[in-house]
Design a protein around this motif. Structure first.
Motif, PDB file in Angstrom:
ATOM      1  N   TYR A 119       0.853  -1.185   0.000  1.00 21.59           N
ATOM      2  CA  TYR A 119       0.000   0.000   0.000  1.00 21.59           C
ATOM      3  C   TYR A 119       0.893   1.240   0.000  1.00 21.59           C
ATOM      4  O   TYR A 119       2.074   1.172   0.359  1.00 21.59           O
ATOM      5  CB  TYR A 119      -0.961   0.001   1.195  1.00 21.59           C
ATOM      6  CG  TYR A 119      -0.314  -0.090   2.550  1.00 21.59           C
ATOM      7  CD1 TYR A 119      -0.100   1.055   3.320  1.00 21.59           C
ATOM      8  CD2 TYR A 119       0.079  -1.313   3.089  1.00 21.59           C
ATOM      9  CE1 TYR A 119       0.479   0.982   4.579  1.00 21.59           C
ATOM     10  CE2 TYR A 119       0.660  -1.405   4.342  1.00 21.59           C
ATOM     11  CZ  TYR A 119       0.857  -0.254   5.076  1.00 21.59           C
ATOM     12  OH  TYR A 119       1.439  -0.323   6.316  1.00 21.59           O
ATOM     13  N   PRO A 120       0.354   2.382  -0.416  1.00 18.76           N
ATOM     14  CA  PRO A 120       1.184   3.586  -0.532  1.00 18.76           C
ATOM     15  C   PRO A 120       1.775   4.006   0.810  1.00 18.76           C
ATOM     16  O   PRO A 120       1.082   4.016   1.839  1.00 18.76           O
ATOM     17  CB  PRO A 120       0.203   4.642  -1.053  1.00 18.76           C
ATOM     18  CG  PRO A 120      -0.873   3.865  -1.730  1.00 18.76           C
ATOM     19  CD  PRO A 120      -1.012   2.608  -0.933  1.00 18.76           C
ATOM     20  N   GLY A 121       3.045   4.374   0.804  1.00 16.40           N
ATOM     21  CA  GLY A 121       3.722   4.749   2.029  1.00 16.40           C
ATOM     22  C   GLY A 121       3.152   5.994   2.684  1.00 16.40           C
ATOM     23  O   GLY A 121       3.329   6.209   3.881  1.00 16.40           O
ATOM     24  N   HIS A 122       2.442   6.820   1.913  1.00 10.63           N
ATOM     25  CA  HIS A 122       1.904   8.058   2.481  1.00 10.63           C
ATOM     26  C   HIS A 122       0.557   7.847   3.168  1.00 10.63           C
ATOM     27  O   HIS A 122      -0.018   8.793   3.719  1.00 10.63           O
ATOM     28  CB  HIS A 122       1.761   9.128   1.392  1.00 10.63           C
ATOM     29  CG  HIS A 122       0.822   8.736   0.292  1.00 10.63           C
ATOM     30  ND1 HIS A 122       1.271   8.312  -0.938  1.00 10.63           N
ATOM     31  CD2 HIS A 122      -0.525   8.692   0.219  1.00 10.63           C
ATOM     32  CE1 HIS A 122       0.238   8.037  -1.708  1.00 10.63           C
ATOM     33  NE2 HIS A 122      -0.864   8.263  -1.031  1.00 10.63           N
ATOM     34  N   SER A 123       0.036   6.624   3.171  1.00 10.91           N
ATOM     35  CA  SER A 123      -1.292   6.352   3.723  1.00 10.91           C
ATOM     36  C   SER A 123      -1.287   6.425   5.252  1.00 10.91           C
ATOM     37  O   SER A 123      -0.354   5.942   5.906  1.00 10.91           O
ATOM     38  CB  SER A 123      -1.765   4.954   3.316  1.00 10.91           C
ATOM     39  OG  SER A 123      -1.788   4.799   1.922  1.00 10.91           O
ATOM     40  N   VAL A 124      -2.356   6.996   5.806  1.00 15.24           N
ATOM     41  CA  VAL A 124      -2.597   6.862   7.241  1.00 15.24           C
ATOM     42  C   VAL A 124      -3.053   5.423   7.497  1.00 15.24           C
ATOM     43  O   VAL A 124      -3.924   4.904   6.799  1.00 15.24           O
ATOM     44  CB  VAL A 124      -3.678   7.849   7.715  1.00 15.24           C
ATOM     45  CG1 VAL A 124      -4.025   7.614   9.185  1.00 15.24           C
ATOM     46  CG2 VAL A 124      -3.216   9.290   7.514  1.00 15.24           C
ATOM     47  N   HIS A 125      -2.441   4.760   8.488  1.00 18.04           N
ATOM     48  CA  HIS A 125      -2.805   3.377   8.754  1.00 18.04           C
ATOM     49  C   HIS A 125      -2.603   3.060  10.232  1.00 18.04           C
ATOM     50  O   HIS A 125      -1.983   3.828  10.967  1.00 18.04           O
ATOM     51  CB  HIS A 125      -1.997   2.415   7.875  1.00 18.04           C
ATOM     52  CG  HIS A 125      -0.519   2.546   8.014  1.00 18.04           C
ATOM     53  ND1 HIS A 125       0.208   3.564   7.444  1.00 18.04           N
ATOM     54  CD2 HIS A 125       0.394   1.779   8.678  1.00 18.04           C
ATOM     55  CE1 HIS A 125       1.486   3.430   7.722  1.00 18.04           C
ATOM     56  NE2 HIS A 125       1.636   2.364   8.486  1.00 18.04           N
TER      57      HIS A 125
END
Length: 228
Positions: free
Chosen positions: A154-160
């Motif tokens: 998943y994209p590294g910039h995602s809030v998770h």
């Protein structure tokens, strides 16, 4: 782009990995967290320099080498050394956070831009309750809890975040990809195009004019967007 990659590790590799993890020297997971992440992080992690980590890193990287799907989606320029964590008991969650944009390597040899985040699961979903990886994007929240041996990108910039584990232990490896194509949107377009090209090649062969033309278009787009 959020992508499920199946069977990164074989059943035999999983068995070996679980044996190693059962005897591993777990420590506080906050040791590798940034300032913001450390406030939300409550899990355990293997020390980066220990023998167990080195054995497991080799296993995960070998698994990645076997997967064309992974290379097509991530277009890796550099892969950060995989790390390993455990959620359960009192150390059972990781609240909302965003990964640091740059991962500095432990041995001081360089740094990795975290374009793509990856998690490989070592425990099956029925071995623990909770522990879902929750990834947020413009379409809402995505709940991820995969079979042992599978991986999510998943994209590294995602809030998770990782939801609290209320029974058993969630075991996983996590690492980051510095991609040759920085933009998540461009990587998605290239991945979709490559996926369709592989389907066309299997039905029409490499020498079909349409396959040749679309392959040229793919590589010309890749050439346009590549960063070295």
């Amino acid at each position: 782009m959020l992508l499920h990659v199946k069977n990164v590790l074989t059943p035999d590799e999983l068995r070996q990995a679980r044996e190693i993890l059962a005897q591993a020297p777990w420590g506080d997971g906050r040791i590798t967290a940034g300032e913001q992440s450390a406030q939300a992080k409550n899990n355990q992690q293997l020390p980066e320099g220990c023998e167990a980590t080195q054995l497991l890193q080799k296993m995960v990287l070998q698994g990645l080498q076997r997967h064309q799907l992974f290379f097509s989606a991530a277009l890796p320029k550099q892969i950060s050394p995989p790390l390993f964590n455990r959620y359960g008991g009192e150390a059972n969650s990781f609240g909302n956070h965003v990964d640091s944009a740059v991962r500095y390597l432990r041995d001081g040899t360089g740094r990795v831009r975290t374009d793509v985040s990856c998690t490989v699961f070592f425990a099956d979903p029925d071995e623990y309750d909770g522990g879902e990886l929750m990834v947020e994007d413009t379409f809402g929240q995505h709940r991820v809890k995969l079979p042992a041996g599978d991986m999510v990108l998943y994209p590294g910039h995602s809030v998770h975040r990782v939801e609290p584990v209320t029974r058993g232990y969630r075991l996983a490896s996590y690492f980051w990809i510095h991609s040759m194509v920085r933009s998540d949107e461009q990587r998605r377009l290239l991945f979709d195009m490559d996926t369709h090209l592989m389907s066309l090649r299997s039905r029409m062969g490499e020498s079909d004019p349409a396959v040749i033309g679309l392959t040229a278009s793919y590589h010309n787009l890749l050439r346009m967007w590549l960063e070295f």
